[in-house]
Design an enzyme around this catalytic site. Structure first.
Site, PDB file in Angstrom:
ATOM      1  N   LYS A 156      -6.220 -33.966  81.692  1.00  0.00           N
ATOM      2  CA  LYS A 156      -6.559 -33.839  80.255  1.00  0.00           C
ATOM      3  C   LYS A 156      -5.195 -33.065  79.672  1.00  0.00           C
ATOM      4  O   LYS A 156      -4.280 -32.646  80.463  1.00  0.00           O
ATOM      5  CB  LYS A 156      -7.829 -33.098  80.130  1.00  0.00           C
ATOM      6  CG  LYS A 156      -7.825 -31.478  80.363  1.00  0.00           C
ATOM      7  CD  LYS A 156      -8.892 -30.802  79.887  1.00  0.00           C
ATOM      8  CE  LYS A 156     -10.379 -31.155  80.394  1.00  0.00           C
ATOM      9  NZ  LYS A 156     -11.339 -30.333  79.819  1.00  0.00           N
TER      10      LYS A 156
ATOM     11  N   LYS B  91     -13.456 -40.348  81.214  1.00  0.00           N
ATOM     12  CA  LYS B  91     -14.486 -39.516  80.488  1.00  0.00           C
ATOM     13  C   LYS B  91     -14.246 -39.574  78.958  1.00  0.00           C
ATOM     14  O   LYS B  91     -12.980 -39.526  78.514  1.00  0.00           O
ATOM     15  CB  LYS B  91     -14.245 -38.165  81.005  1.00  0.00           C
ATOM     16  CG  LYS B  91     -15.184 -36.967  80.547  1.00  0.00           C
ATOM     17  CD  LYS B  91     -14.983 -35.646  81.069  1.00  0.00           C
ATOM     18  CE  LYS B  91     -13.612 -35.398  81.743  1.00  0.00           C
ATOM     19  NZ  LYS B  91     -13.508 -33.742  81.951  1.00  0.00           N
TER      20      LYS B  91
END
EC number: 4.2.3.153
Length: 235
Positions: free
Chosen positions: A27, A86
């Site tokens: 991320k 995600k």
């Protein structure tokens, strides 16, 4: 209970891998709670992690309610090598919008590779960002074909998931996920004093960053802290 650790760079990914993390989550905290990193970063970390037999997850961002944009971003993460894709349902206001977002994401990912897992992520502090309640997500995202439902926190101000959701509500979230055939993940500034509670809640995955950093979440991940966490979770 698998431990997902979120590095920002290849150097941090090596620390997480050698510390024994189960899932390496790519991320970019500079772009938000579930901020997306670049495809080439995902690919590089994916290639590295696969050599060690580790799974990779990648975030596509704290997404507005734009199903087409979300679908394209999810496909990008899948192509770049993520095993788990995600999606942060940041701009989603209700269960119907969650379904519409996730049905497109699921199709985009599964048409490319049906073995990849799709994660729908809500936020424990949803009321601070006018987003959908996590408790409204499991049924909707299961109907859309997602594999995992997750709750994190949107605003990283030192407060944790447990500051924003009562234990009973987190228990309900876990139960709703299981009742709808989903795996469940919990994250949101998890600290050492949360570990025993998490063991009792027994999610499939816990997601961490701050707890394995030498300072706050913007500092460097340290392998010895990952080792300590793995021992605490599995001890």
């Amino acid at each position: 209970m698998k431990v997902l650790v979120s590095p920002m760079s290849v150097a941090e990914a090596i620390e997480a891998i050698e510390g024994g993390a189960d899932i390496i989550d790519v991320k970019n905290p500079a772009e938000g709670s579930l901020g997306a990193n670049f495809p080439w970063v995902i690919r590089e970390i994916s290639e590295l992690a696969k050599k060690y037999g580790k799974e990779i997850s990648a975030t596509t961002g704290d997404m507005p309610y734009k199903p087409g944009t979300a679908s394209l971003a999810a496909l990008g993460a899948a192509v770049a090598g993520a095993d788990y894709i995600k999606v942060g349902l940041y701009g989603v206001k209700n269960a119907e919008e969650a379904y519409e977002m996730m049905v497109g994401v699921v199709r985009a990912v599964k048409d490319f590779d049906s073995s990849k897992k799709v994660v729908a992520a809500g936020y424990g502090d949803y009321y601070r960002i006018s987003s959908v309640s996590p408790l409204d997500l499991p049924e909707a995202v299961a109907k859309a074909g997602a594999d995992i439902v997750m709750v994190d926190t949107a605003i990283k101000d030192g407060t944790s998931l447990f500051d924003h959701m009562k234990i009973g509500d987190i228990e309900s979230f876990v139960k709703l996920a299981r009742d709808n055939g989903l795996m469940v993940a919990l994250a949101g500034n998890i600290s050492w004093n949360h570990i025993e509670t998490l063991k009792e809640l027994s999610p499939d995955i816990i997601g961490v960053r701050s707890i394995v950093c030498e300072g706050d979440r913007s500092s460097m991940i340290k392998r010895e802290l990952v080792v300590k966490l793995m021992e605490a979770v599995h001890g």
